[in-house]
Design an enzyme around this catalytic site. Sequence first.
Site, short mmCIF file in Angstrom:
data_model
loop_
_atom_site.label_atom_id
_atom_site.label_comp_id
_atom_site.label_asym_id
_atom_site.label_seq_id
_atom_site.Cartn_x
_atom_site.Cartn_y
_atom_site.Cartn_z
N HIS A 19 26.75 44.99 119.12
CA HIS A 19 28.13 44.50 118.96
C HIS A 19 28.47 44.33 117.47
O HIS A 19 29.57 44.66 117.04
CB HIS A 19 28.30 43.14 119.65
CG HIS A 19 28.20 43.19 121.16
ND1 HIS A 19 27.34 42.40 121.88
CD2 HIS A 19 28.89 43.93 122.06
CE1 HIS A 19 27.48 42.65 123.17
NE2 HIS A 19 28.41 43.58 123.31
N LYS A 43 30.55 41.13 136.39
CA LYS A 43 29.22 40.61 136.04
C LYS A 43 29.20 39.10 136.13
O LYS A 43 30.16 38.44 135.74
CB LYS A 43 28.88 40.99 134.60
CG LYS A 43 28.90 42.46 134.31
CD LYS A 43 28.75 42.69 132.81
CE LYS A 43 29.16 44.10 132.42
NZ LYS A 43 29.41 44.22 130.99
N ARG A 92 28.21 54.01 123.92
CA ARG A 92 26.82 54.28 123.59
C ARG A 92 26.35 55.63 124.11
O ARG A 92 25.66 56.37 123.44
CB ARG A 92 25.92 53.18 124.16
CG ARG A 92 26.09 51.84 123.48
CD ARG A 92 25.54 50.74 124.32
NE ARG A 92 26.22 50.68 125.60
CZ ARG A 92 26.04 49.74 126.51
NH1 ARG A 92 25.19 48.78 126.28
NH2 ARG A 92 26.72 49.75 127.63
N SER A 134 23.50 43.94 126.55
CA SER A 134 23.26 42.50 126.76
C SER A 134 22.40 42.30 128.01
O SER A 134 21.53 41.43 128.04
CB SER A 134 24.59 41.77 126.93
OG SER A 134 25.35 41.89 125.77
O1 PNS Z 1 31.68 43.75 127.70
P1 PNS Z 1 32.31 44.25 128.97
O2 PNS Z 1 31.89 43.40 130.14
O3 PNS Z 1 32.07 45.71 129.20
O4 PNS Z 1 33.89 44.05 128.77
C1 PNS Z 1 34.81 44.38 129.80
C2 PNS Z 1 36.18 43.76 129.48
C3 PNS Z 1 36.07 42.28 129.29
C4 PNS Z 1 36.72 44.39 128.20
C5 PNS Z 1 37.14 44.11 130.67
O5 PNS Z 1 36.59 43.64 131.84
C6 PNS Z 1 38.53 43.50 130.46
O6 PNS Z 1 39.33 44.01 129.71
N1 PNS Z 1 38.83 42.38 131.16
C7 PNS Z 1 40.09 41.68 131.06
C8 PNS Z 1 40.92 41.84 132.34
C9 PNS Z 1 41.69 43.13 132.34
O7 PNS Z 1 42.57 43.37 131.53
N2 PNS Z 1 41.33 44.01 133.28
C10 PNS Z 1 41.90 45.33 133.40
C11 PNS Z 1 41.16 46.26 132.44
S1 PNS Z 1 41.38 47.90 132.90
#
Ligand code: PNS
Length: 166
Positions: A19, A43, A92, A134
Amino acid sequence: MSEKIAIYPGSFDPPTNGHLDILARALNLFDHIIIAVTESEHKKSLFTVEERVKMLHTVTSGMQHVTVDSFKGLLVRYVKEKKASAIIRGLRAISDFEYEFQMALMNRHLGLKETASIETVYLMPSENFTYLSSSLVKEVVRLGGDIDSFVPESIAIELKKKLKYA
Ligand code: PNS
């Protein structure tokens, strides 16, 4: 000219050197980065959002042009609220692609109704971190392995404390 702000969203459960690598790359492209922690729908997290924000504050302290925050709800709404123009994500491997592609296009669709234009910018981490996640870091700690090259020292301490390996 107005400041170019990008949001770097994620679960950061916990933040890793991967990150931080992406953050450093994003700082070369934008004037200001807001690291935005949220709960993932997919998650179950180990650390609370407050704990993750605190850990990110520690590992970014002394860095200029970086803010740490958290949000609830739709990412695109948060991006608009912060007057940001881009979303930063790390990519990645090919295995990340499908999920990231879906999210970027969904955000673009939602963004059309929410604001003018929000682009998702994908950055590749250093090859040392292409296999780092993570989830894997947590698994390695649980199994008593060494994670010192994958996370900053302060995060390793928090992880070991949380997973009772201190
Ligand atoms: O680190 P991660 O878990 O891959 O991050 C995922 C994240 C938090 C970026 C994604 O779940 C997100 O944007 N969540 C906020 C809710 C939202 O806007 N959902 C629609 C996204 S298409």
